[in-house]
Design a protein around this motif. Structure first.
Motif, PDB file in Angstrom:
ATOM      1  N   HIS A  34       0.738  -1.296  -0.090  1.00  0.00           N
ATOM      2  CA  HIS A  34       0.036  -0.137   0.197  1.00  0.00           C
ATOM      3  C   HIS A  34       0.854   1.322  -0.082  1.00  0.00           C
ATOM      4  O   HIS A  34       0.568   2.185  -0.672  1.00  0.00           O
ATOM      5  CB  HIS A  34      -0.815   0.136   1.286  1.00  0.00           C
ATOM      6  N   SER A  60      -9.504  -2.840  -4.371  1.00  0.00           N
ATOM      7  CA  SER A  60      -9.290  -2.249  -2.998  1.00  0.00           C
ATOM      8  C   SER A  60      -8.826  -0.712  -3.451  1.00  0.00           C
ATOM      9  O   SER A  60      -8.636  -0.081  -4.487  1.00  0.00           O
ATOM     10  CB  SER A  60      -8.315  -3.103  -2.362  1.00  0.00           C
ATOM     11  N   TYR A  61      -8.690  -0.077  -2.309  1.00  0.00           N
ATOM     12  CA  TYR A  61      -8.393   1.527  -2.452  1.00  0.00           C
ATOM     13  C   TYR A  61      -6.961   1.630  -3.191  1.00  0.00           C
ATOM     14  O   TYR A  61      -6.977   2.546  -4.133  1.00  0.00           O
ATOM     15  CB  TYR A  61      -8.331   2.119  -1.082  1.00  0.00           C
ATOM     16  N   GLU A  84      -5.293  -0.575  -4.944  1.00  0.00           N
ATOM     17  CA  GLU A  84      -5.503  -0.897  -6.393  1.00  0.00           C
ATOM     18  C   GLU A  84      -5.973   0.142  -7.285  1.00  0.00           C
ATOM     19  O   GLU A  84      -5.687   0.095  -8.575  1.00  0.00           O
ATOM     20  CB  GLU A  84      -6.185  -2.180  -6.208  1.00  0.00           C
TER      21      GLU A  84
END
Length: 227
Positions: free
Chosen positions: A31, A68-69, A71
Motif C-alpha cells: 500500500h 481495493s483502495y 489497487e
C-alpha cells in the motif's frame, strides 16, 4: 449521468469502518509503495491532481467495484502513464533491469527530494477576476443536476447526493483552480470556493442522526442564491 465512484450516502454499503488510533498507516507493505509510485509518477509533471482523481473515477465499473483502495490508485496511475506516453503497455511487462534509461529519468523523484516536494505540496489557490457572490451565513442552492458541464462524464466535485440541495455558506476559502476544467486540460479557470454546510436530513430521507450535517467544499459555479 454519474460514475460508479459517486456513491456518497448510498444505501446498503454498511457503516464506515474507522481504524484504531494505533493502527498502522498501511495495512499491507505494498500500500505504501502504491502511494509512493502514484506520487512519484505525478512528479514527472505530465498531469495534475484533478487529472489523477478522474483517472481513478473512470476505471471500468466492474474494476472499480472489485479493486481495493490502493489497487484503484495503481490502476489510475498506470492508465495515465500510458495515455500520456510516458510508458507503453510493452514497457509495463518489461523487467526493470532490462528497461533502457528513460528520457524522463532526470525528473525522477529521488529519495533526497521527497521531503521537499511533499512539504511544498500542490497549492491550488489562484488570483482571478471572478466576483465573489457569497459570504458566510448566506443560503445557497446547488445545481439541480450534478455533472461536468464541459466534458461528458468528466470530473466534478459536486456529488450527486447534494444536487439541488439548500445549504449555508460557513467559510470562504479564496479562489482556487476549478477541477471540472483542470482535470481535462481546459485551463485552471479559478473561481471562488466555499465550505457549505447541509443538514443530513435535507440530503437523505433517513439520516443517521437528525443533528448531523455534511460540509462540502464547492466552487461558485455549482451554486446559486437560495430564497
Amino acid at each position: 449521468m454519474s460514475r460508479v465512484h459517486d456513491m456518497g450516502g448510498r444505501f446498503g454499503d454498511g457503516p464506515v469502518e474507522v481504524d484504531a488510533a494505533d493502527a498502522p498507516v498501511f495495512k499491507e507493505d505494498w500500500h505504501g509503495r502504491a502511494l509512493a509510485l502514484t506520487l512519484a509518477s505525478a512528479a514527472l509533471g505530465k498531469w495534475n491532481i484533478d487529472t489523477s482523481r478522474h483517472a481513478r473515477e473512470r476505471l471500468a465499473p466492474q474494476d472499480y467495484s472489485r479493486f481495493s483502495y490502493y489497487e484503484k490508485w495503481i490502476a489510475g496511475a498506470t492508465d495515465l502513464l500510458v495515455e500520456t506516453g510516458v510508458l507503453t503497455p510493452e514497457d509495463l511487462d518489461t523487467p526493470e533491469a532490462e528497461a533502457p534509461r528513460h528520457e524522463l529519468a532526470d525528473r525522477a523523484l529521488t529519495p533526497e527530494r521527497v521531503a521537499r516536494v511533499l512539504s511544498a505540496g500542490g497549492p491550488a489557490d489562484r488570483t482571478c477576476d471572478v466576483v465573489k457572490m457569497f459570504k458566510p451565513g448566506d443560503k445557497v442552492r446547488t445545481l439541480a443536476k450534478a455533472g461536468n458541464r464541459f466534458v461528458d462524464g468528466g470530473h466534478t466535485r459536486l456529488p450527486s447526493y447534494a444536487a439541488g440541495a439548500v445549504g449555508e455558506v460557513v467559510r470562504f476559502h479564496g479562489t482556487h483552480v476549478f477541477p471540472d476544467r483542470s482535470a481535462h486540460g481546459l485551463g485552471e479557470a479559478p473561481e471562488p470556493l466555499y465550505a457549505v454546510a447541509f443538514a443530513a436530513s435535507d440530503l437523505w430521507v433517513v439520516a443517521e442522526d437528525d443533528g448531523d450535517e455534511v460540509i462540502l467544499d464547492l466552487w461558485q459555479s455549482y451554486l446559486e442564491p437560495a430564497p
